[in-house]
Motif scaffolding. Structure first.
Motif, PDB file in Angstrom:
ATOM      1  N   THR A 154       1.030  -1.333  -0.045  1.00  0.00           N
ATOM      2  CA  THR A 154      -0.266  -0.005  -0.067  1.00  0.00           C
ATOM      3  C   THR A 154       0.908   1.356  -0.128  1.00  0.00           C
ATOM      4  OG1 THR A 154      -0.260  -0.097   2.406  1.00  0.00           O
ATOM      5  CG2 THR A 154      -1.915  -1.089   1.132  1.00  0.00           C
ATOM      6  N   VAL A 155       1.741   1.352   0.913  1.00  0.00           N
ATOM      7  CA  VAL A 155       2.733   2.526   0.756  1.00  0.00           C
ATOM      8  C   VAL A 155       4.226   1.983   0.890  1.00  0.00           C
ATOM      9  CG1 VAL A 155       3.308   4.592   2.174  1.00  0.00           C
ATOM     10  CG2 VAL A 155       1.170   3.766   2.345  1.00  0.00           C
ATOM     11  N   PRO A 156       4.919   1.404  -0.275  1.00  0.00           N
ATOM     12  CA  PRO A 156       6.368   0.992  -0.425  1.00  0.00           C
ATOM     13  C   PRO A 156       7.011   2.049   0.172  1.00  0.00           C
ATOM     14  CG  PRO A 156       5.176   0.986  -2.388  1.00  0.00           C
ATOM     15  CD  PRO A 156       4.158   1.717  -1.582  1.00  0.00           C
ATOM     16  N   ILE A 157       8.084   1.542   1.125  1.00  0.00           N
ATOM     17  CA  ILE A 157       9.287   2.589   1.405  1.00  0.00           C
ATOM     18  C   ILE A 157      10.503   1.723   0.601  1.00  0.00           C
ATOM     19  CG2 ILE A 157      10.526   3.279   3.689  1.00  0.00           C
ATOM     20  CD1 ILE A 157       8.141   2.491   5.271  1.00  0.00           C
ATOM     21  N   VAL A 158      11.183   2.820   0.119  1.00  0.00           N
ATOM     22  CA  VAL A 158      12.392   2.638  -0.533  1.00  0.00           C
ATOM     23  C   VAL A 158      13.616   3.408   0.154  1.00  0.00           C
ATOM     24  CG1 VAL A 158      13.435   2.583  -2.888  1.00  0.00           C
ATOM     25  CG2 VAL A 158      11.026   2.205  -2.658  1.00  0.00           C
ATOM     26  N   GLY A 159      14.764   2.797   0.363  1.00  0.00           N
ATOM     27  CA  GLY A 159      15.852   3.231   0.979  1.00  0.00           C
ATOM     28  C   GLY A 159      16.814   3.628  -0.145  1.00  0.00           C
ATOM     29  N   VAL A 160      17.289   4.842   0.116  1.00  0.00           N
ATOM     30  CA  VAL A 160      18.478   5.241  -0.987  1.00  0.00           C
ATOM     31  C   VAL A 160      19.608   5.474  -0.078  1.00  0.00           C
ATOM     32  CG1 VAL A 160      18.815   6.884  -2.728  1.00  0.00           C
ATOM     33  CG2 VAL A 160      16.525   6.338  -2.262  1.00  0.00           C
ATOM     34  N   ALA A 161      20.531   4.734  -0.234  1.00  0.00           N
ATOM     35  CA  ALA A 161      21.916   4.612   0.651  1.00  0.00           C
ATOM     36  C   ALA A 161      22.922   5.508   0.051  1.00  0.00           C
ATOM     37  CB  ALA A 161      22.388   3.495   0.800  1.00  0.00           C
ATOM     38  N   GLY A 162      23.522   6.406   0.525  1.00  0.00           N
ATOM     39  CA  GLY A 162      24.608   7.347  -0.103  1.00  0.00           C
ATOM     40  C   GLY A 162      25.694   7.729   0.917  1.00  0.00           C
ATOM     41  N   LEU A 163      26.552   8.507   0.445  1.00  0.00           N
ATOM     42  CA  LEU A 163      27.539   9.081   1.414  1.00  0.00           C
ATOM     43  C   LEU A 163      28.336   7.679   2.083  1.00  0.00           C
ATOM     44  CD1 LEU A 163      25.685  12.016   2.941  1.00  0.00           C
ATOM     45  CD2 LEU A 163      27.219  11.954   0.928  1.00  0.00           C
ATOM     46  N   GLY A 164      28.591   6.848   1.309  1.00  0.00           N
ATOM     47  CA  GLY A 164      29.301   5.787   1.836  1.00  0.00           C
ATOM     48  C   GLY A 164      29.704   4.480   1.115  1.00  0.00           C
ATOM     49  N   GLU A 165      30.653   3.799   1.465  1.00  0.00           N
ATOM     50  CA  GLU A 165      31.078   2.758   0.553  1.00  0.00           C
ATOM     51  C   GLU A 165      29.865   1.423   0.647  1.00  0.00           C
ATOM     52  OE1 GLU A 165      33.750   2.659  -1.094  1.00  0.00           O
ATOM     53  OE2 GLU A 165      34.322   4.469  -0.265  1.00  0.00           O
ATOM     54  N   ARG A 166      29.977   0.707  -0.548  1.00  0.00           N
ATOM     55  CA  ARG A 166      28.820  -0.303  -0.656  1.00  0.00           C
ATOM     56  C   ARG A 166      28.881  -1.325   0.535  1.00  0.00           C
ATOM     57  NH1 ARG A 166      25.909  -2.158  -5.150  1.00  0.00           N
ATOM     58  NH2 ARG A 166      25.597  -4.420  -5.109  1.00  0.00           N
ATOM     59  N   LYS A 167      30.068  -1.751   0.739  1.00  0.00           N
ATOM     60  CA  LYS A 167      30.452  -2.660   1.853  1.00  0.00           C
ATOM     61  C   LYS A 167      29.657  -2.207   3.276  1.00  0.00           C
ATOM     62  CE  LYS A 167      33.928  -5.436   4.080  1.00  0.00           C
ATOM     63  NZ  LYS A 167      33.441  -5.125   5.484  1.00  0.00           N
ATOM     64  N   ALA A 168      29.916  -1.219   3.647  1.00  0.00           N
ATOM     65  CA  ALA A 168      29.178  -0.539   4.631  1.00  0.00           C
ATOM     66  C   ALA A 168      27.650  -0.416   4.682  1.00  0.00           C
ATOM     67  CB  ALA A 168      29.909   0.919   5.140  1.00  0.00           C
ATOM     68  N   MET A 169      27.336  -0.007   3.356  1.00  0.00           N
ATOM     69  CA  MET A 169      25.926  -0.062   3.239  1.00  0.00           C
ATOM     70  C   MET A 169      25.170  -1.352   3.210  1.00  0.00           C
ATOM     71  SD  MET A 169      25.631   2.284  -0.211  1.00  0.00           S
ATOM     72  CE  MET A 169      26.376   4.235  -0.132  1.00  0.00           C
ATOM     73  N   LYS A 170      25.706  -2.252   2.748  1.00  0.00           N
ATOM     74  CA  LYS A 170      25.108  -3.780   3.138  1.00  0.00           C
ATOM     75  C   LYS A 170      25.279  -4.387   4.515  1.00  0.00           C
ATOM     76  CE  LYS A 170      25.936  -6.756  -0.481  1.00  0.00           C
ATOM     77  NZ  LYS A 170      26.739  -7.527  -1.496  1.00  0.00           N
ATOM     78  N   GLU A 171      26.321  -3.943   5.046  1.00  0.00           N
ATOM     79  CA  GLU A 171      26.580  -4.235   6.529  1.00  0.00           C
ATOM     80  C   GLU A 171      25.474  -3.502   7.284  1.00  0.00           C
ATOM     81  OE1 GLU A 171      30.491  -2.899   7.698  1.00  0.00           O
ATOM     82  OE2 GLU A 171      31.375  -5.106   6.810  1.00  0.00           O
ATOM     83  N   PHE A 172      24.855  -2.349   7.111  1.00  0.00           N
ATOM     84  CA  PHE A 172      24.050  -1.524   7.737  1.00  0.00           C
ATOM     85  C   PHE A 172      22.579  -2.297   7.544  1.00  0.00           C
ATOM     86  CE2 PHE A 172      20.695   1.665   7.948  1.00  0.00           C
ATOM     87  CZ  PHE A 172      21.215   2.448   8.999  1.00  0.00           C
ATOM     88  N   VAL A 173      22.427  -2.587   6.299  1.00  0.00           N
ATOM     89  CA  VAL A 173      20.806  -3.349   5.939  1.00  0.00           C
ATOM     90  C   VAL A 173      21.201  -4.786   6.580  1.00  0.00           C
ATOM     91  CG1 VAL A 173      19.815  -4.590   3.929  1.00  0.00           C
ATOM     92  CG2 VAL A 173      20.788  -2.505   3.618  1.00  0.00           C
ATOM     93  N   THR A 174      21.994  -5.314   6.893  1.00  0.00           N
ATOM     94  CA  THR A 174      21.999  -6.628   7.455  1.00  0.00           C
ATOM     95  C   THR A 174      21.893  -6.368   8.884  1.00  0.00           C
ATOM     96  OG1 THR A 174      23.465  -7.811   5.824  1.00  0.00           O
ATOM     97  CG2 THR A 174      23.476  -8.958   8.031  1.00  0.00           C
ATOM     98  N   GLU A 175      22.720  -5.521   9.371  1.00  0.00           N
ATOM     99  CA  GLU A 175      22.562  -5.348  10.927  1.00  0.00           C
ATOM    100  C   GLU A 175      21.181  -4.893  11.179  1.00  0.00           C
ATOM    101  OE1 GLU A 175      24.480  -2.325  14.511  1.00  0.00           O
ATOM    102  OE2 GLU A 175      25.166  -2.375  12.554  1.00  0.00           O
TER     103      GLU A 175
END
Length: 204
Positions: A125-146
């Motif tokens: 009904t109301v999709p939420i989409v994250g837009v990750a920036g200002l960082g390295e891909r590895k750190a972004m993926k770790e954030f998503v996992t954590e």
């Protein structure tokens, strides 16, 4: 005097005869055309009203089930942190929440718990989409996992293309777009305020 009267009477007879002949001629024209004098002749198109013609039996609105028109605000693509292609056009016709975050941002971390909790509930009904920036891909993926954000689309925007498109200059920022493609909020939201806005959009 009698001559003048006779001449006048003869003139009236001629005028009457002429008028009668004219009426007969007009009736003859009407009988050929099938319409009253002054109306469109047979086989001619009706006067234009300025509106395009609508075929008989065809509704003027979009047919049921037709795809929603994509507003300009949702005309962008990207790649998720999982490597999948993402096209925002698929969200047209629904309210959408874009969450701009960075992996090292403490405020983003505090909001991540709320996003992880409500995003699956309002996925349809109301999709939420994250837009990750200002960082390295590895750190972004770790954030998503954590923060258990794997069930929510997370677009990698390390080059800042989408951040620039939406004029985001800091994190954490939520951009809320209604079902008509209008941005109705852009700025910070704590967990309680975000939950309330998403619930309201879902019920609208």
């Amino acid at each position: 005097m009698r001559i003048g009267m006779a001449w006048t009477g003869a003139g009236q007879v001629r005028r009457a005869a002429t008028a009668g002949a004219l009426v007969v001629a007009l009736l003859g024209i009407a009988a050929c055309s099938g319409t009253a004098p002054g109306g469109p002749t047979a086989g001619s198109a009706p006067p234009s009203t300025g509106a395009p013609p609508t075929p008989t039996g065809t509704p003027t609105g979009a047919p049921p089930g037709a795809p929603a028109q994509v507003p300009d605000v949702l005309r962008f693509t990207g790649t998720t942190l999982g490597g999948a292609a993402f096209d925002a056009a698929q969200l047209a016709g629904k309210p959408v929440v874009l969450w701009f975050w960075a992996p090292w941002c403490a405020t983003c971390a505090s909001q991540a718990w709320t996003v992880a909790e409500i995003a699956p509930r309002y996925r349809d009904t109301v999709p939420i989409v994250g837009v990750a920036g200002l960082g390295e891909r590895k750190a972004m993926k770790e954030f998503v996992t954590e923060f258990d954000l794997g069930a929510t689309p997370q677009i990698e925007d390390s080059k800042g293309a989408l951040w620039k498109r939406f004029k985001v200059t800091e994190q954490s920022i939520f951009v809320i777009i209604d079902r008509n493609g209008t941005v109705v909020h852009q700025g910070f939201l704590d967990g309680e305020a975000l939950t309330a806005k998403v619930a309201a959009l879902a019920g609208a």
